[in-house]
Structures are given as C-alpha cells and as structure tokens.
Scaffold this motif. Sequence first.
Motif, PDB file in Angstrom:
ATOM      1  N   ALA A 160       0.853  -1.194   0.000  1.00 34.75           N
ATOM      2  CA  ALA A 160       0.000   0.000   0.000  1.00 34.75           C
ATOM      3  C   ALA A 160       0.884   1.237   0.000  1.00 34.75           C
ATOM      4  CB  ALA A 160      -0.925   0.000   1.218  1.00 34.75           C
ATOM      5  N   PRO A 161       1.158   1.831  -1.161  1.00 40.46           N
ATOM      6  CA  PRO A 161       2.064   2.978  -1.256  1.00 40.46           C
ATOM      7  C   PRO A 161       1.570   4.160  -0.419  1.00 40.46           C
ATOM      8  CG  PRO A 161       1.587   2.080  -3.426  1.00 40.46           C
ATOM      9  CD  PRO A 161       0.645   1.418  -2.469  1.00 40.46           C
ATOM     10  N   PRO A 162       2.499   4.989   0.063  1.00 40.49           N
ATOM     11  CA  PRO A 162       2.094   6.230   0.722  1.00 40.49           C
ATOM     12  C   PRO A 162       1.349   7.129  -0.264  1.00 40.49           C
ATOM     13  CG  PRO A 162       4.420   5.766   1.093  1.00 40.49           C
ATOM     14  CD  PRO A 162       3.949   4.824   0.042  1.00 40.49           C
ATOM     15  N   GLY A 163       0.561   8.050   0.259  1.00 45.39           N
ATOM     16  CA  GLY A 163      -0.178   8.949  -0.604  1.00 45.39           C
ATOM     17  C   GLY A 163       0.723   9.713  -1.551  1.00 45.39           C
ATOM     18  N   GLY A 164       0.375   9.699  -2.845  1.00 45.82           N
ATOM     19  CA  GLY A 164       1.127  10.440  -3.835  1.00 45.82           C
ATOM     20  C   GLY A 164       2.306   9.716  -4.428  1.00 45.82           C
ATOM     21  N   VAL A 165       2.563   8.462  -4.021  1.00 48.11           N
ATOM     22  CA  VAL A 165       3.715   7.711  -4.538  1.00 48.11           C
ATOM     23  C   VAL A 165       3.220   6.669  -5.530  1.00 48.11           C
ATOM     24  CG1 VAL A 165       5.641   6.194  -3.959  1.00 48.11           C
ATOM     25  CG2 VAL A 165       5.003   8.053  -2.411  1.00 48.11           C
ATOM     26  N   PRO A 166       3.712   6.686  -6.770  1.00 53.75           N
ATOM     27  CA  PRO A 166       3.321   5.657  -7.743  1.00 53.75           C
ATOM     28  C   PRO A 166       3.660   4.262  -7.238  1.00 53.75           C
ATOM     29  CG  PRO A 166       4.452   7.469  -8.824  1.00 53.75           C
ATOM     30  CD  PRO A 166       4.617   7.695  -7.362  1.00 53.75           C
ATOM     31  N   ALA A 167       2.846   3.294  -7.617  1.00 56.00           N
ATOM     32  CA  ALA A 167       2.994   1.941  -7.088  1.00 56.00           C
ATOM     33  C   ALA A 167       4.358   1.346  -7.397  1.00 56.00           C
ATOM     34  CB  ALA A 167       1.886   1.047  -7.660  1.00 56.00           C
ATOM     35  N   GLU A 168       4.873   1.597  -8.609  1.00 57.53           N
ATOM     36  CA  GLU A 168       6.167   1.015  -8.966  1.00 57.53           C
ATOM     37  C   GLU A 168       7.280   1.562  -8.077  1.00 57.53           C
ATOM     38  OE1 GLU A 168       9.374   0.794 -12.630  1.00 57.53           O
ATOM     39  OE2 GLU A 168       7.735   2.226 -12.646  1.00 57.53           O
ATOM     40  N   GLN A 169       7.272   2.872  -7.866  1.00 54.33           N
ATOM     41  CA  GLN A 169       8.291   3.460  -7.002  1.00 54.33           C
ATOM     42  C   GLN A 169       8.143   2.964  -5.574  1.00 54.33           C
ATOM     43  OE1 GLN A 169       8.717   7.691  -7.164  1.00 54.33           O
ATOM     44  NE2 GLN A 169       8.792   7.770  -9.394  1.00 54.33           N
ATOM     45  N   ALA A 170       6.909   2.819  -5.101  1.00 58.84           N
ATOM     46  CA  ALA A 170       6.686   2.335  -3.741  1.00 58.84           C
ATOM     47  C   ALA A 170       7.240   0.920  -3.570  1.00 58.84           C
ATOM     48  CB  ALA A 170       5.200   2.367  -3.409  1.00 58.84           C
ATOM     49  N   ARG A 171       7.019   0.067  -4.562  1.00 54.11           N
ATOM     50  CA  ARG A 171       7.525  -1.300  -4.459  1.00 54.11           C
ATOM     51  C   ARG A 171       9.054  -1.319  -4.466  1.00 54.11           C
ATOM     52  NH1 ARG A 171       2.929  -2.390  -7.865  1.00 54.11           N
ATOM     53  NH2 ARG A 171       4.230  -2.162  -9.731  1.00 54.11           N
ATOM     54  N   ALA A 172       9.654  -0.551  -5.372  1.00 57.80           N
ATOM     55  CA  ALA A 172      11.119  -0.513  -5.429  1.00 57.80           C
ATOM     56  C   ALA A 172      11.695   0.082  -4.147  1.00 57.80           C
ATOM     57  CB  ALA A 172      11.572   0.295  -6.647  1.00 57.80           C
ATOM     58  N   GLY A 173      11.070   1.143  -3.650  1.00 58.50           N
ATOM     59  CA  GLY A 173      11.547   1.753  -2.419  1.00 58.50           C
ATOM     60  C   GLY A 173      11.392   0.833  -1.230  1.00 58.50           C
ATOM     61  N   ALA A 174      10.285   0.103  -1.165  1.00 61.11           N
ATOM     62  CA  ALA A 174      10.074  -0.829  -0.062  1.00 61.11           C
ATOM     63  C   ALA A 174      11.111  -1.950  -0.088  1.00 61.11           C
ATOM     64  CB  ALA A 174       8.659  -1.402  -0.134  1.00 61.11           C
ATOM     65  N   GLU A 175      11.408  -2.458  -1.284  1.00 63.85           N
ATOM     66  CA  GLU A 175      12.428  -3.498  -1.387  1.00 63.85           C
ATOM     67  C   GLU A 175      13.793  -2.971  -0.955  1.00 63.85           C
ATOM     68  OE1 GLU A 175      12.107  -4.675  -5.449  1.00 63.85           O
ATOM     69  OE2 GLU A 175      10.545  -6.174  -5.058  1.00 63.85           O
TER      70      GLU A 175
END
Length: 292
Positions: free
Chosen positions: A237-252
């Motif tokens: 579940a990405p933070p507000g305003g963060v694209p899903a792809e960036q959220a996944r890469a950042g989480a990893e």
Amino acid sequence: MDRDRTTRGPVRRNHRGRGLSMHHHGHHGTEAALLGPGGWATAILLVAALAAYPAAVSALYRRGTAWPASRTASWAAGCLCAGAALVGPLAERAHHDFTAHMAGHVLLGMLGPLLLVLAAPATLALRTLPVRAARPLARILSSPPAAVLTDPFVAGALSVGGLWALYRTGLYALTHTDPLLHALVHAHVFAAGYLFAFAVLGGPDPAPHRPSPPWRAAALVLAIAAHNILAKTLYAAPPGGVPAEQARAGAELMYYAGAPVEIALIFLVCRPWILPRRRASDGPGIGSAQVT
C-alpha cells in the motif's frame, strides 16, 4: 517487472499521475539541493563535522595519546553517508523518486548514525575538551533526560515509530509542500537513528544508564521487526502520492539495504556473548578525574 512509464519523465513533465503535483516544486530542484541556502548550510555543517574530528584527534596525538584510526575512518564515512542523503544528486532525485528517497533513509537514518556512533565522538570530546567544557557534557550524558532518550525502547519508538508516522499518515506528502517540515523530518530521522544506535550498542561511548545486553537485544529485535513490517506495508500500500512502482522498489530497498545494518547491530549487541570480554581501554568516561 514491467515499468509504469507514467512514473518517470512524462509524469514529472506533464503533472500526470497520482503524486506528481506534489513532487514538482521549485525549491526541490537541483539548484535548491546543491546551491540553495539550505543546501549550503548543510554542506557547511558537514564540512565542519568532518574537520572537527581529525582536529581533535591531532590534539590527542600532540599530547602523546593514541586514537584508533578505525574510529576516524568511521566518522568520515558516517558524515559522507549523511551528506549523500542531504546534499547532492541523490538528495535532489529523492524529491521526485521514492526509491532514491528510501536510499537516503538508509544512509541518513541507519548506516550513517551507526558509523558515527562507532566513532565514539563523546569519548573523544571528553578527552580533548578543557575540564570546564567537559563537565557539562558529562552531566548531560548522566542526566535523567539522557537516560530516557537513550533507553533502547524509547529510542526505537522514536526511530521506527517516526517512520510509521511519516509513511502511514499524510506527513510524507506534506514534506513536499513545506520546506521547513521537510528539513525537520530529515533532522528527526538522523537524530532518532543516532539515538537508537547509541542506545542498543554496548559502547564505545560512555552511557551510565545503558541497560543490560538482553534488554538492548530485545529492543533491537522489536525495532527490526517493526521496520521490516513497515517495508512490507509500503510494498502493498504505497504512501499517498507515490506511484505503485516506485513504492515497491523503495520498499524493497528499505528491506534489503537495511538488512546489513541490522545484522551489524545484532552482531555488535551480541558481541559480549560471542567474543571474549576485553578490558575497556577508552580512557576517561563519566566521573573520571579529567571531567569532574
């Protein structure tokens, strides 16, 4: 993994997509990150910190007192980690790329603080400062507020709990519209990361209120678990305003890049059980004749 083309150039140019408008602000451009007043102030502080430590070591050598070169190297590496997260290309990119932002988190809130704590700056200060100046520092380290802040569970709540508040509320989005809040969040991430590393390690700086290794190990395990759970929630579940792809890469990146720092902390906390105990040789601590 297929890349979403709207999370890169087109989004930033045309303000399309979910969080683009909040990422595109003048004060977050390259000029602000590298040449703006905030960037210059941060760079000056970093250079001052880099210079002050070897100057203090040189003062010790002039008195005929040795200081481990590994600690000087650790200080320099810690300052460089913090600097890379705050000023320069990575800092500029982090304003519009969540993956780069998370790399900055690992450097500023995890690796940099650990390296700085291992440099034992308080011990160096107690050795080099005049007695009149060293006494207040010794009193601060011995004070009840210091005991509360350096409790490993309190420090862990400030560090990891602050990240939960940043990413699981609307705070992260606000940092892209409020430069002061953006700076305060960075300051908190660094200070809380330093406090936590200081609280869970068994040295090398003096800490009269430091609890036993099992207590510190328990706090470390809970903090690591909370940190990794947060990374997994960001992936899902990405933070507000963060694209899903960036959220996944950042989480990893948060999960896997943070792991070596966590492993290092585990080893250092458990070192008294793993390695034979050695006699302390760090010189004056709190209450020594040189600072009382």
